[in-house]
Scaffold this motif. Structure first.
Motif, PDB file in Angstrom:
ATOM      1  N   ASP A  35       0.806  -1.205   0.000  1.00 40.01           N
ATOM      2  CA  ASP A  35       0.000   0.000   0.000  1.00 40.01           C
ATOM      3  C   ASP A  35       0.850   1.271   0.000  1.00 40.01           C
ATOM      4  N   GLU A  36       2.136   1.183  -0.405  1.00 41.32           N
ATOM      5  CA  GLU A  36       2.951   2.373  -0.531  1.00 41.32           C
ATOM      6  C   GLU A  36       2.484   3.166  -1.737  1.00 41.32           C
ATOM      7  N   VAL A  37       2.424   4.475  -1.587  1.00 40.38           N
ATOM      8  CA  VAL A  37       1.990   5.337  -2.673  1.00 40.38           C
ATOM      9  C   VAL A  37       3.013   6.446  -2.856  1.00 40.38           C
ATOM     10  N   GLU A  38       3.110   6.959  -4.077  1.00 43.64           N
ATOM     11  CA  GLU A  38       3.945   8.118  -4.316  1.00 43.64           C
ATOM     12  C   GLU A  38       3.151   9.337  -3.871  1.00 43.64           C
ATOM     13  N   ILE A  39       3.767  10.198  -3.086  1.00 48.52           N
ATOM     14  CA  ILE A  39       3.063  11.267  -2.412  1.00 48.52           C
ATOM     15  C   ILE A  39       3.396  12.609  -3.051  1.00 48.52           C
ATOM     16  N   GLU A  40       2.370  13.414  -3.254  1.00 46.26           N
ATOM     17  CA  GLU A  40       2.613  14.778  -3.704  1.00 46.26           C
ATOM     18  C   GLU A  40       3.278  15.531  -2.565  1.00 46.26           C
ATOM     19  N   GLN A  41       4.213  16.412  -2.922  1.00 41.16           N
ATOM     20  CA  GLN A  41       4.914  17.183  -1.913  1.00 41.16           C
ATOM     21  C   GLN A  41       4.464  18.632  -1.968  1.00 41.16           C
ATOM     22  N   LYS A  42       4.213  19.188  -0.830  1.00 38.73           N
ATOM     23  CA  LYS A  42       3.899  20.608  -0.725  1.00 38.73           C
ATOM     24  C   LYS A  42       5.078  21.247  -0.003  1.00 38.73           C
ATOM     25  N   ILE A  43       5.834  22.057  -0.746  1.00 36.37           N
ATOM     26  CA  ILE A  43       7.057  22.636  -0.210  1.00 36.37           C
ATOM     27  C   ILE A  43       6.980  24.148  -0.329  1.00 36.37           C
ATOM     28  N   THR A  44       7.341  24.844   0.735  1.00 39.37           N
ATOM     29  CA  THR A  44       7.375  26.305   0.722  1.00 39.37           C
ATOM     30  C   THR A  44       8.802  26.763   0.972  1.00 39.37           C
ATOM     31  N   HIS A  45       9.264  27.695   0.147  1.00 35.92           N
ATOM     32  CA  HIS A  45      10.562  28.324   0.363  1.00 35.92           C
ATOM     33  C   HIS A  45      10.334  29.810   0.576  1.00 35.92           C
ATOM     34  N   LYS A  46      11.112  30.383   1.477  1.00 29.96           N
ATOM     35  CA  LYS A  46      11.015  31.799   1.791  1.00 29.96           C
ATOM     36  C   LYS A  46      12.364  32.451   1.529  1.00 29.96           C
ATOM     37  N   TRP A  47      12.332  33.684   1.032  1.00 33.14           N
ATOM     38  CA  TRP A  47      13.574  34.387   0.779  1.00 33.14           C
ATOM     39  C   TRP A  47      13.392  35.878   1.019  1.00 33.14           C
ATOM     40  N   ILE A  62      17.451  50.783  -5.107  1.00 35.09           N
ATOM     41  CA  ILE A  62      17.389  49.316  -5.025  1.00 35.09           C
ATOM     42  C   ILE A  62      16.282  48.850  -5.958  1.00 35.09           C
ATOM     43  N   SER A  63      16.543  47.801  -6.692  1.00 37.54           N
ATOM     44  CA  SER A  63      15.470  47.158  -7.464  1.00 37.54           C
ATOM     45  C   SER A  63      15.643  45.656  -7.334  1.00 37.54           C
ATOM     46  N   HIS A  64      14.503  44.965  -7.225  1.00 30.32           N
ATOM     47  CA  HIS A  64      14.564  43.507  -7.148  1.00 30.32           C
ATOM     48  C   HIS A  64      13.422  42.906  -7.941  1.00 30.32           C
ATOM     49  N   GLU A  65      13.645  41.686  -8.384  1.00 28.02           N
ATOM     50  CA  GLU A  65      12.661  40.966  -9.185  1.00 28.02           C
ATOM     51  C   GLU A  65      12.425  39.604  -8.569  1.00 28.02           C
ATOM     52  N   ASN A  66      11.153  39.272  -8.408  1.00 23.91           N
ATOM     53  CA  ASN A  66      10.759  37.971  -7.857  1.00 23.91           C
ATOM     54  C   ASN A  66       9.815  37.287  -8.830  1.00 23.91           C
ATOM     55  N   HIS A  67       9.933  35.996  -8.909  1.00 21.20           N
ATOM     56  CA  HIS A  67       8.994  35.203  -9.712  1.00 21.20           C
ATOM     57  C   HIS A  67       8.137  34.420  -8.728  1.00 21.20           C
ATOM     58  N   ILE A  68       6.905  34.873  -8.584  1.00 23.21           N
ATOM     59  CA  ILE A  68       5.988  34.222  -7.651  1.00 23.21           C
ATOM     60  C   ILE A  68       4.796  33.729  -8.449  1.00 23.21           C
ATOM     61  N   SER A  69       4.483  32.474  -8.278  1.00 25.37           N
ATOM     62  CA  SER A  69       3.398  31.817  -9.017  1.00 25.37           C
ATOM     63  C   SER A  69       3.589  31.963 -10.524  1.00 25.37           C
ATOM     64  N   GLY A  70       4.862  31.896 -10.953  1.00 22.06           N
ATOM     65  CA  GLY A  70       5.181  31.950 -12.368  1.00 22.06           C
ATOM     66  C   GLY A  70       5.126  33.334 -12.973  1.00 22.06           C
ATOM     67  N   GLU A  71       4.919  34.354 -12.155  1.00 17.92           N
ATOM     68  CA  GLU A  71       4.798  35.724 -12.655  1.00 17.92           C
ATOM     69  C   GLU A  71       5.928  36.579 -12.104  1.00 17.92           C
ATOM     70  N   ALA A  72       6.608  37.331 -13.001  1.00 16.99           N
ATOM     71  CA  ALA A  72       7.696  38.213 -12.582  1.00 16.99           C
ATOM     72  C   ALA A  72       7.126  39.490 -11.982  1.00 16.99           C
ATOM     73  N   LYS A  73       7.633  39.862 -10.808  1.00 22.74           N
ATOM     74  CA  LYS A  73       7.200  41.083 -10.138  1.00 22.74           C
ATOM     75  C   LYS A  73       8.435  41.933  -9.855  1.00 22.74           C
ATOM     76  N   THR A  93       5.064  28.458  -2.734  1.00 23.35           N
ATOM     77  CA  THR A  93       4.712  27.093  -2.383  1.00 23.35           C
ATOM     78  C   THR A  93       4.476  26.312  -3.660  1.00 23.35           C
ATOM     79  N   SER A  94       5.013  25.109  -3.694  1.00 31.18           N
ATOM     80  CA  SER A  94       4.814  24.248  -4.857  1.00 31.18           C
ATOM     81  C   SER A  94       4.215  22.943  -4.391  1.00 31.18           C
TER      82      SER A  94
END
Length: 181
Positions: A35-47, A62-73, A93-94
């Motif tokens: 009954d082993e199953v491959e598990i989806e992972q929910k991972i959060t990284h902070k920076w 100062i200028s910075h660029e972040n890509h959050i949810s696939g969108e450049a900000k 989070t992915s």
């Protein structure tokens, strides 16, 4: 009687090894935990970003660029007073299925300062999950520092035992398997 004994020996000589090989294949191919199953992972990284100028120097831009949810900000900050600046914390989070997902988080920061002499310094830093992972330093009357980092996560396979919709992890302790909630 001797003829029957000879036939029995021939049958044993042919079928016994075949039976043993079949048994070996069946035993080794069966998993211990069906009954082993491959598990989806929910991972959060902070920076976050940090900028530091030497004593007497002034951070100007100062200028910075972040890509959050696939969108450049992109964010630009002017009129900073002081020798240090720290951004707020960003997070991503992915939810991914292992071995099928590569997770990239590009990060970029650049800063300018006005120094008091040619040995004035400016440094930009990128911290991920509380750890300094990139630092760039510039020296001069008008130091410019720019840092880029691409956080790259190759998710790995995690296994567990799922019972009644709950995931339990299997760990080994002194060669004995135990289940941890």
């Amino acid at each position: 009687m001797i003829k029957h004994k000879k036939v029995f020996q021939n049958i044993t000589a042919v079928f016994l090894p075949l039976l043993l090989v079949s048994l070996f294949v069946v035993v080794t191919s069966c998993k211990n935990d069906e009954d082993e199953v491959e598990i989806e992972q929910k991972i959060t990284h902070k920076w976050y970003y940090k900028v530091e100028a030497s004593e007497g120097a002034t951070i100007t831009n100062i200028s910075h660029e972040n890509h959050i949810s696939g969108e450049a900000k992109n964010t630009s900050i002017n009129g900073i007073i002081g020798t240090t600046w720290t951004s707020g914390e960003f997070s991503e989070t992915s939810i991914a299925i292992p071995r099928k997902h590569k997770w990239l988080i590009p990060m970029h920061i650049k800063a300018k300062a006005i120094g008091t002499n040619i040995s004035s310094t400016l440094k930009v830093q990128i911290y991920v999950d509380g750890v300094l992972i990139k630092e760039v330093k510039d020296i001069g009357l008008i130091p410019n520092a720019e840092a880029r980092y691409e956080f790259n996560t190759n998710l790995t396979k995690r296994k567990g035992i799922q019972i009644g919709g709950r995931l339990l992890k299997k760990i080994k302790l002194n060669n004995a398997s135990i289940i941890k909630k």
